[in-house]
Design a protein around this motif. Structure first.
Motif, PDB file in Angstrom:
ATOM      1  N   MET A   1       0.846  -1.191   0.000  1.00 40.10           N
ATOM      2  CA  MET A   1       0.000   0.000   0.000  1.00 40.10           C
ATOM      3  C   MET A   1       0.881   1.240   0.000  1.00 40.10           C
ATOM      4  O   MET A   1       1.974   1.242   0.561  1.00 40.10           O
ATOM      5  N   ASP A   2       0.390   2.284  -0.624  1.00 37.49           N
ATOM      6  CA  ASP A   2       1.138   3.537  -0.697  1.00 37.49           C
ATOM      7  C   ASP A   2       0.709   4.459   0.434  1.00 37.49           C
ATOM      8  O   ASP A   2      -0.371   5.057   0.388  1.00 37.49           O
ATOM      9  N   ALA A   3       1.543   4.554   1.470  1.00 34.85           N
ATOM     10  CA  ALA A   3       1.245   5.427   2.598  1.00 34.85           C
ATOM     11  C   ALA A   3       1.781   6.824   2.337  1.00 34.85           C
ATOM     12  O   ALA A   3       2.867   6.992   1.784  1.00 34.85           O
ATOM     13  N   GLN A   4       0.989   7.828   2.722  1.00 38.51           N
ATOM     14  CA  GLN A   4       1.440   9.212   2.606  1.00 38.51           C
ATOM     15  C   GLN A   4       2.188   9.677   3.855  1.00 38.51           C
ATOM     16  O   GLN A   4       3.023  10.585   3.790  1.00 38.51           O
ATOM     17  N   ARG A   5       1.897   9.046   4.987  1.00 39.14           N
ATOM     18  CA  ARG A   5       2.559   9.402   6.238  1.00 39.14           C
ATOM     19  C   ARG A   5       2.804   8.132   7.040  1.00 39.14           C
ATOM     20  O   ARG A   5       2.111   7.126   6.868  1.00 39.14           O
ATOM     21  N   ALA A   6       3.752   8.210   7.958  1.00 39.88           N
ATOM     22  CA  ALA A   6       4.049   7.061   8.815  1.00 39.88           C
ATOM     23  C   ALA A   6       4.491   7.554  10.186  1.00 39.88           C
ATOM     24  O   ALA A   6       5.184   8.565  10.311  1.00 39.88           O
ATOM     25  N   CYS A   7       4.077   6.825  11.203  1.00 32.39           N
ATOM     26  CA  CYS A   7       4.472   7.147  12.578  1.00 32.39           C
ATOM     27  C   CYS A   7       4.576   5.847  13.358  1.00 32.39           C
ATOM     28  O   CYS A   7       3.740   4.948  13.221  1.00 32.39           O
ATOM     29  N   PHE A   8       5.610   5.769  14.200  1.00 32.60           N
ATOM     30  CA  PHE A   8       5.823   4.589  15.017  1.00 32.60           C
ATOM     31  C   PHE A   8       5.966   5.002  16.480  1.00 32.60           C
ATOM     32  O   PHE A   8       6.766   5.882  16.805  1.00 32.60           O
ATOM     33  N   GLY A   9       5.179   4.369  17.342  1.00 32.20           N
ATOM     34  CA  GLY A   9       5.330   4.542  18.778  1.00 32.20           C
ATOM     35  C   GLY A   9       6.292   3.484  19.287  1.00 32.20           C
ATOM     36  O   GLY A   9       6.083   2.284  19.057  1.00 32.20           O
ATOM     37  N   ILE A  10       7.347   3.893  19.975  1.00 28.37           N
ATOM     38  CA  ILE A  10       8.434   2.987  20.334  1.00 28.37           C
ATOM     39  C   ILE A  10       8.710   3.057  21.837  1.00 28.37           C
ATOM     40  O   ILE A  10       8.768   4.137  22.423  1.00 28.37           O
TER      41      ILE A  10
ATOM     42  N   ALA B   1       0.131  10.576  13.251  1.00 32.84           N
ATOM     43  CA  ALA B   1       0.509  10.822  11.858  1.00 32.84           C
ATOM     44  C   ALA B   1      -0.560  11.625  11.151  1.00 32.84           C
ATOM     45  O   ALA B   1      -0.251  12.509  10.339  1.00 32.84           O
ATOM     46  N   SER B   2      -1.827  11.363  11.460  1.00 29.08           N
ATOM     47  CA  SER B   2      -2.912  12.034  10.742  1.00 29.08           C
ATOM     48  C   SER B   2      -2.985  13.511  11.053  1.00 29.08           C
ATOM     49  O   SER B   2      -3.427  14.309  10.210  1.00 29.08           O
ATOM     50  N   ILE B   3      -2.563  13.913  12.265  1.00 23.46           N
ATOM     51  CA  ILE B   3      -2.628  15.327  12.615  1.00 23.46           C
ATOM     52  C   ILE B   3      -1.260  16.018  12.488  1.00 23.46           C
ATOM     53  O   ILE B   3      -1.113  17.185  12.830  1.00 23.46           O
TER      54      ILE B   3
END
Length: 347
Positions: free
Chosen positions: A74-83, A342-344
């Motif tokens: 899938m083509d993601a426009q944004r990405a965020c990872f909680g670590i 990521a959405s905000i």
């Protein structure tokens, strides 16, 4: 095992053409790593695909991300990872995994210009806004201030804590490493436990007590200090599987007095530290118990021990008594929170 969410062909066409925003989100813990593709909508996040992986079976987060991205394409426009670990300049050295995570490496793995990394508790805190009433178990109803600061205290493989302040429109999380603050004993048994843990670890943080490994150490403390005689059946079960889980099950079904005592100490310390978080952050919006342990021991948390420890704050006890306390039951909260972050994001 990877699970599929069936997605309409038309939705896939829209995501590839930019008609909707697709987000790649991750919840990276010492035990497991969850990844998901979400569609960001006005009503929240819609899951498109999701996978769960055993963290310790992989050499890096980038390896897991590449595997997931290759499978779903899938083509993601944004990405965020909680670590689970402190994020500094887009990098994390995970305390419970032999990983050095770099946002640039992850961005290259998924073909994005940049990837956002946030603390796992920050992600958990973002995720609270995505929860429904059925996702929470209330331990203390209190009187919540809708615009007051909220606190999250999450015991699992480690102990994480965060807060979120009201910015006039929503609660905005701030990360912390308060779980690594010095453990404070409140009675003779806890003082003896502190000395025991100091002999083993040197410095003793709250994470050394309020975590899966911490519960096991409480059990060993009771054994080694001869508070109880060890049960052969419990020894065999712990040697064969997940020792903290064995202790928890035996405590909840009443089959092992030493396990019961270990969990009682754990619950009381959890209540005390949740109350500390309420004071540190003046969390009049509520305290939320996240992580994997709280839902499994909700029966114990509903007892008097937790709330007594939570509210026993001397001259400020009356204040703490008014602060709501909830257990987060939805195990996907941090994953949802990474997607929401990521959405905000302005990036």
């Amino acid at each position: 095992m990877v699970q599929y969410w069936l997605v309409a062909v038309e939705l896939k066409k829209q995501s590839s053409s930019g008609g909707v925003m697709v987000i790649l989100a991750g919840d990276v813990g010492g035990t497991s790593t969850r990844l998901a593709y979400f569609e960001s909508t006005r009503n929240g996040l819609v899951a498109l695909a999701e996978g769960r992986y055993q963290s310790q079976e992989h050499s890096s987060l980038a390896d897991i991300v590449r595997r997931f991205a290759t499978q779903y394409r899938m083509d993601a426009q944004r990405a965020c990872f909680g670590i689970a670990g402190p994020v500094i300049d887009g990098r994390v050295r995970t305390p419970n995994l032999p990983w050095n995570i770099d946002s640039g490496e992850l961005a290259a793995a998924v073909g994005l210009k940049e990837v956002r990394l946030i603390n796992d508790l920050e992600a958990n805190t973002y995720g609270i806004a995505e929860l429904k009433a059925q996702d929470l178990l209330t331990l203390n109803p209190g009187v919540a201030d809708p615009t007051g600061t909220i606190a999250v205290v999450s015991a699992g493989t480690g102990l994480g804590e965060s807060l979120a302040y009201w910015d006039g429109a929503a609660h905005m999380p701030l990360p912390s490493e308060a779980g690594h603050a010095d453990f404070a004993a409140r009675n003779e048994v806890e003082a003896d436990l502190l000395l025991y843990l100091q002999a083993k670890h040197g410095r003793v943080s709250y994470e050394r007590v309020l975590s899966g490994p911490g519960l096991l150490d409480i059990y060993r403390f009771l054994r080694d200090r001869h508070y109880f005689q060890e049960d052969e059946a419990i020894i065999a079960a712990m040697n064969a599987g997940d020792a903290p889980a064995v202790i928890t099950r035996a405590a909840l079904d009443g089959s092992c007095p030493m396990c019961e005592k270990a969990l009682d100490i754990f619950v009381a310390v959890y209540g005390a530290e949740a109350g500390n978080a309420a004071l540190r952050f003046l969390a009049t919006g509520g305290v939320y118990l996240g992580g994997g342990i709280a839902p499994k021991i909700s029966e114990k948390l509903r007892g008097a021990s937790f709330i007594v420890a939570f509210t026993a704050k001397g001259r400020l006890s009356s204040l703490v008594q008014t602060i709501p306390v909830h257990v987060i039951l939805n195990e996907r909260t941090a994953l949802l929170g990474a997607g929401r972050a990521a959405s905000i994001s302005s990036s």
